[in-house]
Design an enzyme around this catalytic site. Structure first.
Site, PDB file in Angstrom:
ATOM      1  N   ASP A   2       0.831  -1.206   0.000  1.00 25.13           N
ATOM      2  CA  ASP A   2       0.000   0.000   0.000  1.00 25.13           C
ATOM      3  C   ASP A   2       0.867   1.258   0.000  1.00 25.13           C
ATOM      4  O   ASP A   2       1.969   1.267   0.556  1.00 25.13           O
ATOM      5  CB  ASP A   2      -0.896  -0.031   1.242  1.00 25.13           C
ATOM      6  CG  ASP A   2      -2.113   0.840   1.061  1.00 25.13           C
ATOM      7  OD1 ASP A   2      -2.292   1.409  -0.029  1.00 25.13           O
ATOM      8  OD2 ASP A   2      -2.890   0.953   2.029  1.00 25.13           O
ATOM      9  N   GLY A   5       0.005   5.273  -4.507  1.00 28.66           N
ATOM     10  CA  GLY A   5      -0.654   6.515  -4.927  1.00 28.66           C
ATOM     11  C   GLY A   5      -0.108   7.705  -4.152  1.00 28.66           C
ATOM     12  O   GLY A   5       0.223   8.755  -4.739  1.00 28.66           O
ATOM     13  N   ASN A  50     -10.467  -3.614  -6.208  1.00 29.72           N
ATOM     14  CA  ASN A  50      -9.696  -2.655  -7.018  1.00 29.72           C
ATOM     15  C   ASN A  50     -10.319  -2.404  -8.401  1.00 29.72           C
ATOM     16  O   ASN A  50      -9.983  -1.417  -9.058  1.00 29.72           O
ATOM     17  CB  ASN A  50      -8.240  -3.112  -7.192  1.00 29.72           C
ATOM     18  CG  ASN A  50      -7.387  -2.883  -5.965  1.00 29.72           C
ATOM     19  OD1 ASN A  50      -6.419  -3.605  -5.713  1.00 29.72           O
ATOM     20  ND2 ASN A  50      -7.724  -1.873  -5.168  1.00 29.72           N
ATOM     21  N   TRP A  51     -11.252  -3.262  -8.824  1.00 26.25           N
ATOM     22  CA  TRP A  51     -11.940  -3.026 -10.104  1.00 26.25           C
ATOM     23  C   TRP A  51     -12.704  -1.708 -10.078  1.00 26.25           C
ATOM     24  O   TRP A  51     -13.053  -1.165 -11.116  1.00 26.25           O
ATOM     25  CB  TRP A  51     -12.915  -4.170 -10.421  1.00 26.25           C
ATOM     26  CG  TRP A  51     -12.238  -5.476 -10.709  1.00 26.25           C
ATOM     27  CD1 TRP A  51     -12.245  -6.590  -9.923  1.00 26.25           C
ATOM     28  CD2 TRP A  51     -11.486  -5.831 -11.877  1.00 26.25           C
ATOM     29  NE1 TRP A  51     -11.522  -7.604 -10.518  1.00 26.25           N
ATOM     30  CE2 TRP A  51     -11.058  -7.157 -11.723  1.00 26.25           C
ATOM     31  CE3 TRP A  51     -11.114  -5.147 -13.041  1.00 26.25           C
ATOM     32  CZ2 TRP A  51     -10.289  -7.820 -12.671  1.00 26.25           C
ATOM     33  CZ3 TRP A  51     -10.357  -5.809 -13.997  1.00 26.25           C
ATOM     34  CH2 TRP A  51      -9.941  -7.127 -13.811  1.00 26.25           C
TER      35      TRP A  51
HETATM   36  C1  FPP Z   1      -2.000  -0.066  -3.311  1.00 27.77           C
HETATM   37  O1  FPP Z   1      -1.518   1.263  -3.319  1.00 27.77           O
HETATM   38  C2  FPP Z   1      -1.385  -0.844  -4.396  1.00 27.77           C
HETATM   39  C3  FPP Z   1      -2.065  -1.482  -5.369  1.00 27.77           C
HETATM   40  C4  FPP Z   1      -3.540  -1.468  -5.469  1.00 27.77           C
HETATM   41  C5  FPP Z   1      -1.382  -2.208  -6.469  1.00 27.77           C
HETATM   42  C6  FPP Z   1      -0.062  -2.831  -6.178  1.00 27.77           C
HETATM   43  C7  FPP Z   1       0.621  -3.105  -7.471  1.00 27.77           C
HETATM   44  C8  FPP Z   1       1.937  -3.006  -7.711  1.00 27.77           C
HETATM   45  C9  FPP Z   1       2.939  -2.769  -6.660  1.00 27.77           C
HETATM   46  C10 FPP Z   1       2.517  -3.117  -9.107  1.00 27.77           C
HETATM   47  C11 FPP Z   1       2.246  -4.345  -9.910  1.00 27.77           C
HETATM   48  C12 FPP Z   1       2.378  -5.638  -9.178  1.00 27.77           C
HETATM   49  C13 FPP Z   1       3.354  -6.556  -9.344  1.00 27.77           C
HETATM   50  C14 FPP Z   1       3.292  -7.839  -8.591  1.00 27.77           C
HETATM   51  C15 FPP Z   1       4.507  -6.346 -10.221  1.00 27.77           C
HETATM   52  P1  FPP Z   1      -2.553   2.450  -3.524  1.00 27.77           P
HETATM   53  O2  FPP Z   1      -2.660   2.732  -4.972  1.00 27.77           O
HETATM   54  O3  FPP Z   1      -3.847   2.116  -2.851  1.00 27.77           O
HETATM   55  O4  FPP Z   1      -1.837   3.627  -2.768  1.00 27.77           O
HETATM   56  P2  FPP Z   1      -2.540   4.831  -1.987  1.00 27.77           P
HETATM   57  O5  FPP Z   1      -3.313   4.230  -0.839  1.00 27.77           O
HETATM   58  O6  FPP Z   1      -1.377   5.639  -1.503  1.00 27.77           O
HETATM   59  O7  FPP Z   1      -3.402   5.561  -2.968  1.00 27.77           O
END
Ligand code: FPP
Length: 234
Positions: A2, A5, A50-51
């Site tokens: 996490d 973003g 996440n969709w």
């Molecule tokens: C959560 O951070 C992260 C995700 C929903 C996606 C994780 C994916 C990757 C690290 C890249 C691809 C995966 C692999 C295995 C290569 P967030 O977007 O919710 O962050 P935020 O809470 O700060 O907005």
């Protein structure tokens, strides 16, 4: 994983840049697990919820995943790491599914290390699918509800071939499981760190594992019972 973003926002970058940096952190984490002799690493890469994200973020993320697998397959083979997936990979775009299948086929024979990606994964969905599959077996006369136990039921979960996690790490200062391996986490140690996932290095992983080593896992027993059990009988 996490905080991608927030990592991007803090730098005035688009969110997908955070995810891109997040995929570099995946490489670090996998290498760290190999160094520590950790045989199973499971990454919550895309949840069933996440969709609901904006369409361009969803396609960007899934594109990154396919690129990561394409680039890393040779490295996984070299390091004898098997790729597995839990969740509903069948919901992913066909090109991503194809790449997953290719990497899984090339790494299928390895048993030393397993990298499991949770994709379109959610615990509640997993339980519902398991109940449906179990109920069908009952209807066919192959299962008896009177003898159902955790050992029997767990065979219907996506994780049937994996041990339960010893340690669950969540980055970015959030203290929730967010529908991740809820049943399998019954006795897992939970570790929350403020570090954002793109900044999570091997050293952070080592710190988490060190903290885990200092914990006493009692599985419902008392600390004295555990200490008695570990004292060799004379
Ligand atoms: C959560 O951070 C992260 C995700 C929903 C996606 C994780 C994916 C990757 C690290 C890249 C691809 C995966 C692999 C295995 C290569 P967030 O977007 O919710 O962050 P935020 O809470 O700060 O907005």
């Amino acid at each position: 994983m996490d905080g991608n973003g927030r990592w991007a926002r803090a730098r005035g970058l688009p969110r997908i840049e955070g995810h891109r940096r997040g995929s570099n952190a995946v490489r670090e984490a996998l290498q760290g697990c190999r160094d520590l002799g950790i045989r199973y690493l499971t990454l919550y890469a895309f949840s069933s919820e996440n969709w609901r994200r904006p369409q361009d973020e969803v396609s960007g993320l899934l594109g990154l995943l396919a690129t990561y697998l394409k680039k890393e397959t040779a490295e996984l083979v070299k390091n004898r790491v098997r790729l597995r997936v839990i969740g509903r990979p069948q919901d992913l775009p066909e090109n991503v599914q194809q790449q997953i299948r290719r990497t899984m086929e090339k790494t299928a024979a390895f048993t030393e290390h397993t990298l499991t990606l949770a994709l379109s994964y959610g615990s509640r969905q997993e339980v519902i699918e398991a109940i449906r599959a179990y109920a069908r077996e009952v209807a066919a006369g192959r299962e008896d509800p009177d003898t159902c136990s955790w050992e029997v039921f767990r065979r219907y979960l996506y994780t049937r071939d994996m041990p339960d996690p010893d340690l669950i790490i969540r980055t970015s200062g959030e203290s929730r499981l967010s529908n991740f391996l809820m049943l399998q986490a019954a006795y897992s140690e939970l570790y929350f760190t403020p570090v954002l996932w793109p900044d999570f290095t091997r050293e952070h992983l080592f710190e988490a594992v060190e903290a885990f080593r200092k914990r006493e896992r009692r599985y419902g027993m008392t600390g004295d019972q555990l200490r008695d059990a570990s004292t060799p009988a004379t």
